[in-house]
Structures are given as structure tokens and as C-alpha cells.
Design an enzyme around this catalytic site. Structure first.
Site, PDB file in Angstrom:
ATOM      1  N   ASP A 146       7.402  35.540  54.765  1.00 43.71           N
ATOM      2  CA  ASP A 146       6.214  35.972  54.032  1.00 43.71           C
ATOM      3  C   ASP A 146       5.377  34.789  53.559  1.00 43.71           C
ATOM      4  O   ASP A 146       5.847  33.649  53.488  1.00 43.71           O
ATOM      5  CB  ASP A 146       6.591  36.868  52.845  1.00 43.71           C
ATOM      6  CG  ASP A 146       7.428  36.141  51.797  1.00 43.71           C
ATOM      7  OD1 ASP A 146       8.346  35.390  52.185  1.00 43.71           O
ATOM      8  OD2 ASP A 146       7.161  36.312  50.594  1.00 43.71           O
ATOM      9  N   ASP A 187       3.793  26.667  54.819  1.00 49.04           N
ATOM     10  CA  ASP A 187       4.724  27.402  53.941  1.00 49.04           C
ATOM     11  C   ASP A 187       4.814  28.857  54.377  1.00 49.04           C
ATOM     12  O   ASP A 187       4.042  29.687  53.948  1.00 49.04           O
ATOM     13  CB  ASP A 187       4.212  27.292  52.503  1.00 49.04           C
ATOM     14  CG  ASP A 187       5.136  27.939  51.483  1.00 49.04           C
ATOM     15  OD1 ASP A 187       6.297  28.226  51.826  1.00 49.04           O
ATOM     16  OD2 ASP A 187       4.685  28.192  50.358  1.00 49.04           O
ATOM     17  N   GLU A 221      10.200  35.876  49.849  1.00 49.69           N
ATOM     18  CA  GLU A 221      10.451  34.677  49.051  1.00 49.69           C
ATOM     19  C   GLU A 221       9.324  34.415  48.060  1.00 49.69           C
ATOM     20  O   GLU A 221       9.569  33.988  46.925  1.00 49.69           O
ATOM     21  CB  GLU A 221      10.627  33.473  49.984  1.00 49.69           C
ATOM     22  CG  GLU A 221      11.176  32.206  49.305  1.00 49.69           C
ATOM     23  CD  GLU A 221      10.088  31.324  48.699  1.00 49.69           C
ATOM     24  OE1 GLU A 221      10.439  30.396  47.942  1.00 49.69           O
ATOM     25  OE2 GLU A 221       8.894  31.560  48.976  1.00 49.69           O
ATOM     26  N   GLU A 222       8.094  34.676  48.476  1.00 58.10           N
ATOM     27  CA  GLU A 222       6.953  34.374  47.619  1.00 58.10           C
ATOM     28  C   GLU A 222       6.841  35.305  46.418  1.00 58.10           C
ATOM     29  O   GLU A 222       6.047  35.060  45.510  1.00 58.10           O
ATOM     30  CB  GLU A 222       5.651  34.420  48.435  1.00 58.10           C
ATOM     31  CG  GLU A 222       5.560  33.401  49.561  1.00 58.10           C
ATOM     32  CD  GLU A 222       5.472  31.958  49.075  1.00 58.10           C
ATOM     33  OE1 GLU A 222       5.519  31.726  47.855  1.00 58.10           O
ATOM     34  OE2 GLU A 222       5.360  31.053  49.915  1.00 58.10           O
ATOM     35  N   HIS A 523      -0.427  27.157  49.323  1.00 58.01           N
ATOM     36  CA  HIS A 523      -0.808  28.106  48.268  1.00 58.01           C
ATOM     37  C   HIS A 523      -2.277  27.999  47.872  1.00 58.01           C
ATOM     38  O   HIS A 523      -2.663  28.465  46.800  1.00 58.01           O
ATOM     39  CB  HIS A 523       0.079  27.960  47.029  1.00 58.01           C
ATOM     40  CG  HIS A 523       1.454  28.501  47.200  1.00 58.01           C
ATOM     41  ND1 HIS A 523       2.182  29.074  46.172  1.00 58.01           N
ATOM     42  CD2 HIS A 523       2.265  28.572  48.291  1.00 58.01           C
ATOM     43  CE1 HIS A 523       3.367  29.449  46.620  1.00 58.01           C
ATOM     44  NE2 HIS A 523       3.437  29.153  47.908  1.00 58.01           N
TER      45      HIS A 523
END
Length: 554
Positions: A146, A187, A221-222, A523
Site C-alpha cells: 500500500d 515507499d 502498512e501505511e 509521502h
């Protein structure tokens, strides 16, 4: 072909120099006399004797093109996750992950053929590559599927569409060469595709692991990992038992840097704790033509002002990973700023060195608890006073701080504001509020609470550096970047799903095996990674898995 790549050890001259510094500073490979003995034994041992065939991946034009296209396609599949989404992986909000699963199966058919594949909570993957020696503890490689959301207001700020997976060369002065652009490029689809690419290559070469290799690919995970990797961890502990994994490698903000002309591999051996706090201000509403002297938004502004003034301790201590990292650079004669060289050598100069270090926000994150006011909601109409205003604040705890200590600091900052404005006040579990009995809070009121976004997390137990696992990772880095590469312990100031793996192993490495400067925009807008960095990520896992052959440590 095989060759020995032992970790470089400190020379006698360097050891004499180190005695002038604080004796408590942990050096690169040990904290005790026992650790020093282990380090000496490692120096004399063939710790990376099975390097296997070299893969000159950077010159492999056919694979380079394939790798770039695969990462691009992975980015094009939208796997964003959002706070507060359901626990059940079969919820339609996760339907894009079915597309990603098909993509993996189409791109890497040999992996699905040769490895056992299990789906956990619908969308998290567990692959098991069974080893020929089942008495050896398995190793774990993690990479999540994710990605974080994209703020709609920022889409026009992206150089390329954030889900385009654009492959482009020499776009800007800070992106020389070929880069892949888009959400998840760095990421963490880079790691995921790199791991899969390395295993595909190994299978094609006829590699058969001695030690079982486990691949974990979580789908949330996020947003805390509770739906994915937390469930995988429970399954693995039930299947293999406590302390059953020899080492684990996951993503990291720590990784390869170039200090002067020396490569430094910063291995993330610690991880900060985290806590999300909701501050809710309740007040009477009404028409904006007859406002209160201070409505809830104004009071929230005062709360935020005083929270940002909290004097979180910013101190360089011997046990802090930044101190360990800098000390390691000095031990290996890596060029560092004069302020570091002069300040670290004399303990009495550490306060002045701290003041110099914290001018950089990354160093500041290493040395103290951080506070990020990330979300705020309040008001729905220009002529209506808001009854409720809420802000959510993310705290990353200093390595030697607890969540309860931070909660007390927050309450200490906010309580006087409530008293000053005549608001009621309730703070976490330390003070009971009327709402717990089913009645409304007295108005006006300020309430502090732990957010239900994800559970609070204390700082992770440190990974030991006087171990064969540390030497194996270090030796692998040296085989890639050269024998003069410095292997330095450091820490992770963000969080990973390794939080759920503490019962499985003490040897957790949060590590990006490519140059950190070749990973950008994590991010935020213009997330991107250089093709060279992606190829080096692939090469690292390929080399590491070769080095596992003949590695007997558990």
C-alpha cells in the site's frame, strides 16, 4: 565465484583515539568485552564466504529495461490506503489490491510456481521458499504494497501524474539519469519489486536455499499494519515459535549514504515509538453574528501554540543511535564536519554539539520526541459557530521516552489553557470525564484522548550489533559498494511493520540498500526513485540470499 568480505575492524590507533571519548559510547560492533570478543572472532571468520556469482545488474541492459517497466506498472496500480478503513480485507475499498495480486502473478510466474503462497486477510501475501535444511531458522524479507494518499489539491504540483509511473531521463538538475516517478516509487514498491526480481533471477539460475526464506507483503502498512502484517506475525509465531527467525530486513529511512568519498551503510537497529493524540474542543454553537468571546477554533489555536512550545528534551547521549553513528564514522576516519569531530571527542562539549546538530530537522528527529499536527477539522458554515473542533497530532517518541511521559507533557501544556478560558478539561486515562458514563461533556470542554487510528507503540528493542546477523548484512553491503564501506548502526525515526515481529527475532534491520539521495518525495509530491537505486535494491537482496548459503548463525 566467492570472496571474503569481512567487516573492517578498528585499528589500534583508532582504538587509542576512542579511549579519549566516553567509554559508554557503543562502537560499530559491540558494547561489552564479550561484544569485542565476538567482533574479533568475526574478523577471523569467513562470514561471507558464499557470495556466489556476481550479477552486474547495472550493465544488464535487458534486465534494466524490464525492471524499470515493472516498477512503472506497479506504480500505476492504485493501492492507496486511508485512515479508518475497515479491518476486513474483503471490503470493496481494497478491491484495487486484487489487480495488484494479478499483476504480481503475471510478472513473476516462477515465484508463484516455486514458492508456497498464502493470502492473509484477503490482500496480504506470505511467500515461503522452503530451505533444504529445515533445522536452520528462516529469514524474513518485508515490503508493503500500500501507499499513502495523494492530496487532491497538490496534483497540479507533481511533475508527472502521481499514478503514471513515468520513466524519464534528466528531467531536472536534481534527477540526473533515469528515474521512475509516482506514488509508491520509493515507499515501498521499489523494495517489493526488487525482492521479487532478485528471487526470480535466483530461481532462473537454479538457486536452492538452504535456509527457508519468507516474504511478507502487507496491504495496510501505511495505516498501522493491524489488518495485514500483524496477522501474518501471529501466523508465523504459531507456526515457527518465539525467537524463530534468524534475521529480518524491511524498508528504512536509513540506508546508503556517500560521506566524502566513502560509502556508509546505516543499518536501522532501533525504531522510535509512536502515538496519535486527538484533541477535541466542545463548545456551544450558535449564529456567528453573536459569537462567544473565544470560540472553539480560537481556543484550539491557543492549544496548538502552546503544544508547539513544549520543550521536548534534545540531548545527545551515548546510547542514542545518532551518537553511535557519528562515533562509527570517526572510528573509520570518515570525513565529518569539524563541529562533530571536535564536539564528540570531549563529553563536556556535547551540549554545544547538540545545539549545532538540531539545526537540521533530521538530526532533531533522532535526538528528541517529535510532534506533527497533521489533521484539523472544525466548522461547516461561515455563519455558524462550530460546536466541535478536532485536531490529530502524531508523536514519534525519543528512543528513551515512554508514551506515558509524553502524555503528561501534553496535559501539562493544555490544562492551563482550559482553566484560562473557563473550559472543562479531561486528559487520557488519568482523569475521568462525564462522557464515560454516557452523559455529554460539560460545555465548553477540552478532551485529550489516544486516537483510534492505530495503537500506541513504545520504542523498539535495539538490534544487537555484536552479532553474525549484523556482520552478514554488513558484508553484503561491502561486496556491493567496496571493502572500505563503513557499516554503522543507527536508528529509524519513522515506523515500520516490524513492530509486529519483535517476538520472532531480535535481529531486525530497517535498511534501504541504495543511496538515500536517489530516493525522494516520500509521502509528498513528486515521489520518485532513480533506476540505479532500484537496481541496487534488487542486487542487494540477490547478493544477500547468496550469502545465506553456508551461513550457520542463529
Amino acid at each position: 565465484m566467492s570472496e571474503k568480505q569481512p567487516i573492517n575492524r578498528t585499528s589500534n590507533t583508532q582504538k587509542n583515539t576512542s579511549r579519549q571519548r566516553d567509554n559508554n559510547v557503543r562502537l560499530c560492533l559491540g558494547v561489552t568485552l564479550f561484544g569485542a570478543a565476538i567482533a574479533y572472532w568475526l574478523m577471523k571468520s569467513d562470514i561471507t564466504s558464499a557470495l556466489g556469482p556476481k550479477w552486474d545488474i547495472l550493465s544488464d541492459k535487458q534486465y534494466t529495461l524490464k525492471a524499470a517497466e515493472r516498477l512503472s506498472k506497479a506504480i500505476q496500480i492504485d493501492t492507496r490506503t486511508f485512515d479508518g478503513t475497515p479491518f476486513d480485507g474483503s471490503d470493496p475499498i481494497y478491491d484495487n489490491f486484487y489487480q495488484f495480486e494479478k499483476f504480481l502473478e503475471n510478472q513473476f510466474p516462477t515465484i508463484f510456481k516455486y514458492l508456497q503462497h498464502e493470502m492473509i486477510n484477503t490482500h496480504s501475501h506470505l511467500f515461503t521458499w522452503k530451505g533444504s535444511k529445515p533445522d536452520l531458522k528462516p529469514v524474513v524479507f518485508m515490503a508493503h504494497i500500500d501507499t499513502v494518499p495523494i492530496l487532491p489539491d497538490t496534483i497540479s504540483d507533481w511533475t508527472f501524474d502521481p499514478l503514471s509511473g513515468k520513466i524519464a531521463a534528466d528531467v531536472r538538475s536534481d534527477t540526473p539519469g533515469t528515474w521512475i516517478w509516482g506514488r509508491g516509487a520509493s515507499d515501498c514498491k521499489n523494495s517489493l519489486m526488487g525482492i521479487f526480481g532478485s528471487i526470480e533471477k535466483l530461481i532462473d539460475e537454479g538457486y536452492k536455499p538452504e535456509r527457508t526464506i519468507l516474504l511478507i507483503n502487507g496491504h495496510d502498512e501505511e495505516i498501522g499494519g493491524m489488518r495485514g502484517d500483524a496477522q501474518v506475525a501471529k501466523l508465523l509465531e504459531g507456526r515457527y515459535g518465539h525467537d524463530s527467525v534468524s534475521l529480518l530486513v524491511d524498508e528504512g529511512f536509513t540506508g546508503m549514504t556517500l560521506e566524502g568519498d566513502r560509502f556508509v551503510a546505516g543499518l536501522g537497529m532501533m525504531e522510535k515509538g509512536t502515538m496519535n493524540v486527538d484533541i477535541n474542543i466542545h463548545s456551544e454553537g450558535g449564529h456567528s453574528s453573536v459569537p462567544h468571546e473565544h470560540n472553539s477554533i480560537g481556543v484550539m489555536a491557543a492549544v496548538i501554540r502552546d503544544l508547539e512550545a513544549i520543550p521536548f528534551t534534545q540531548t545527545l547521549k551515548p546510547e542514542n543511535p545518532l551518537a553511535q553513528y557519528l562515533d562509527c564514522l570517526l572510528e573509520h576516519n570518515v570525513t565529518v564536519p569539524d563541529q562533530v569531530k571536535q564536539g564528540l571527542a570531549v563529553k563536556s562539549k556535547w551540549p554545544a554539539l547538540t545545539k549545532w546538530l538540531i539545526k537540521d530537522r533530521v538530526n532533531r528527529a533522532f535526538l528528541s520526541t517529535t510532534q506533527a499536527i497533521d489533521m484539523i477539522q472544525g466548522g461547516i458554515k461561515y455563519n455558524a459557530l462550530p460546536e466541535v473542533v478536532k485536531t490529530t497530532i502524531n508523536y514519534r517518541l525519543a528512543f528513551d521516552t515512554t508514551t506515558s511521559e509524553v502524555q503528561k507533557l501534553i496535559a501539562k501544556a493544555v490544562r492551563p489553557i482550559a482553566a484560562n478560558y473557563g473550559y472543562g478539561f479531561s486528559s487520557f486515562e488519568h482523569e475521568k470525564d462525564k462522557n464515560q458514563s454516557g452523559r455529554s461533556l460539560s460545555l465548553p470542554h477540552i478532551k485529550l484522548a489516544i486516537s483510534d487510528i492505530e495503537p500506541i507503540l513504545e520504542s523498539a528493542p535495539p538490534t544487537p550489533s555484536d552479532s553474525l546477523a549484523f556482520a552478514l548484512i554488513g558484508g553484503t553491503c561491502k561486496s556491493m559498494y567496496g571493502d572500505d564501506t563503513v557499516i554503522a548502526p543507527t536508528g529509524m525515526f519513522a515506523n515500520t511493520d516490524t513492530r509486529y515481529m519483535w517476538n520472532l527475532t531480535r535481529h531486525i534491520f530497517r535498511f534501504n540498500p541504495s543511496l538515500l539521495t536517489h530516493n525522494a518525495g516520500v509521502h509528498t509530491t513528486d515521489e520518485r526513485i532513480s533506476l540505479e537505486a532500484h537496481l541496487n535494491t534488487t542486487r542487494f537482496y540477490y547478493t544477500l540470499m547468496h550469502n545465506l548459503q553456508g551461513w550457520q548463525a542463529d
